[in-house]
Scaffold this motif. Structure first.
Motif, PDB file in Angstrom:
ATOM      1  N   GLY A 156      10.187  22.095  18.815  1.00 13.40           N
ATOM      2  CA  GLY A 156      10.317  23.476  19.264  1.00 13.40           C
ATOM      3  C   GLY A 156      10.261  24.471  18.126  1.00 13.40           C
ATOM      4  O   GLY A 156      10.232  24.106  16.954  1.00 13.40           O
ATOM      5  N   SER A 215       5.070  16.410  23.911  1.00 15.54           N
ATOM      6  CA  SER A 215       6.455  15.954  23.825  1.00 15.54           C
ATOM      7  C   SER A 215       7.019  16.206  22.436  1.00 15.54           C
ATOM      8  O   SER A 215       8.170  16.618  22.293  1.00 15.54           O
ATOM      9  CB  SER A 215       6.534  14.467  24.162  1.00 15.54           C
ATOM     10  OG  SER A 215       7.821  13.983  23.930  1.00 15.54           O
ATOM     11  N   LYS A 247       7.597  19.908  22.010  1.00 11.53           N
ATOM     12  CA  LYS A 247       8.755  20.335  22.803  1.00 11.53           C
ATOM     13  C   LYS A 247      10.056  19.930  22.127  1.00 11.53           C
ATOM     14  O   LYS A 247      11.033  20.667  22.127  1.00 11.53           O
ATOM     15  CB  LYS A 247       8.675  19.733  24.207  1.00 11.53           C
ATOM     16  CG  LYS A 247       9.762  20.192  25.131  1.00 11.53           C
ATOM     17  CD  LYS A 247       9.569  19.559  26.504  1.00 11.53           C
ATOM     18  CE  LYS A 247      10.690  19.941  27.427  1.00 11.53           C
ATOM     19  NZ  LYS A 247      10.551  19.278  28.725  1.00 11.53           N
ATOM     20  N   SER A 248      10.058  18.715  21.533  1.00  9.82           N
ATOM     21  CA  SER A 248      11.299  18.234  20.909  1.00  9.82           C
ATOM     22  C   SER A 248      11.614  18.983  19.616  1.00  9.82           C
ATOM     23  O   SER A 248      12.773  19.223  19.298  1.00  9.82           O
ATOM     24  CB  SER A 248      11.234  16.744  20.645  1.00  9.82           C
ATOM     25  OG  SER A 248      10.259  16.470  19.663  1.00  9.82           O
TER      26      SER A 248
END
Length: 173
Positions: A160, A154, A157-158
């Motif tokens: 990136g 997570s 992904k946040s």
């Protein structure tokens, strides 16, 4: 109290409550009419099993279900999430696994029927508690590892990969 207020407090339609009350009234009538001592027949083994099965269902629905529904309600009251990853199921799943294995292995854990078990297997029931505790710890550890992996994914992904914007892009030659 309005129907919506009743539904909000009770959680279902009033007909559901009426059906439950009628069912318990019928059950009470049967017990009062038949007498409990006739339900326990030592000559016919399957009747005793049926009585124990019915008692287990009643004990679950009247005692255990309200307890773990309350525990789940308390867990969901404070919906916590760490970095947008909800924590609830990472607690709920291993707790359910621990509870189910406790129910399955409870006679061995409390050493019920120890002489019979010793005579049949030549072993004692002493390791049952330790093994259940290890299994429970392993389930919670696996859940914690899965939660940590989800947190890392997570976070990755946040954040990136850093995208190049128009103002910091290199001019083309």
């Amino acid at each position: 109290m309005s129907l919506n207020g009743f539904h909000r407090v009770y959680g279902s339609h009033p007909l559901h409550l009426l059906t439950l009350v009628a069912g318990f009234a019928l059950f009470g009538y049967v017990i009062a009419t038949v007498k409990p001592e006739t339900l326990w027949n030592t000559n016919v083994w399957w009747q005793s099993i049926a009585v124990w099965f019915a008692a287990a269902i009643i004990a679950h629905d009247l005692v255990l279900f309200p307890i773990y529904a309350l525990a789940d309600r308390l867990l969901t009251a404070n919906r916590r999430s760490v970095a947008n990853v909800p924590v609830l199921n990472y607690i709920r799943v291993p707790a359910l696994g621990a509870a189910l294995t406790l129910v399955v292995f409870l006679p061995g854990i409390i050493e019920q029927g120890a002489p019979t078990y010793l005579a049949a297997t030549g072993q004692t029931q002493e390791p049952f508690l330790g093994r259940w505790l290890l299994l429970t710890a392993a389930m919670f550890a696996a859940s914690a590892i899965a939660f940590a992996i989800k947190l890392v994914l997570s976070h990755a992904k946040s954040t990136g990969p850093q995208k190049r914007t128009a103002h910091n892009a290199e001019p083309a030659d």
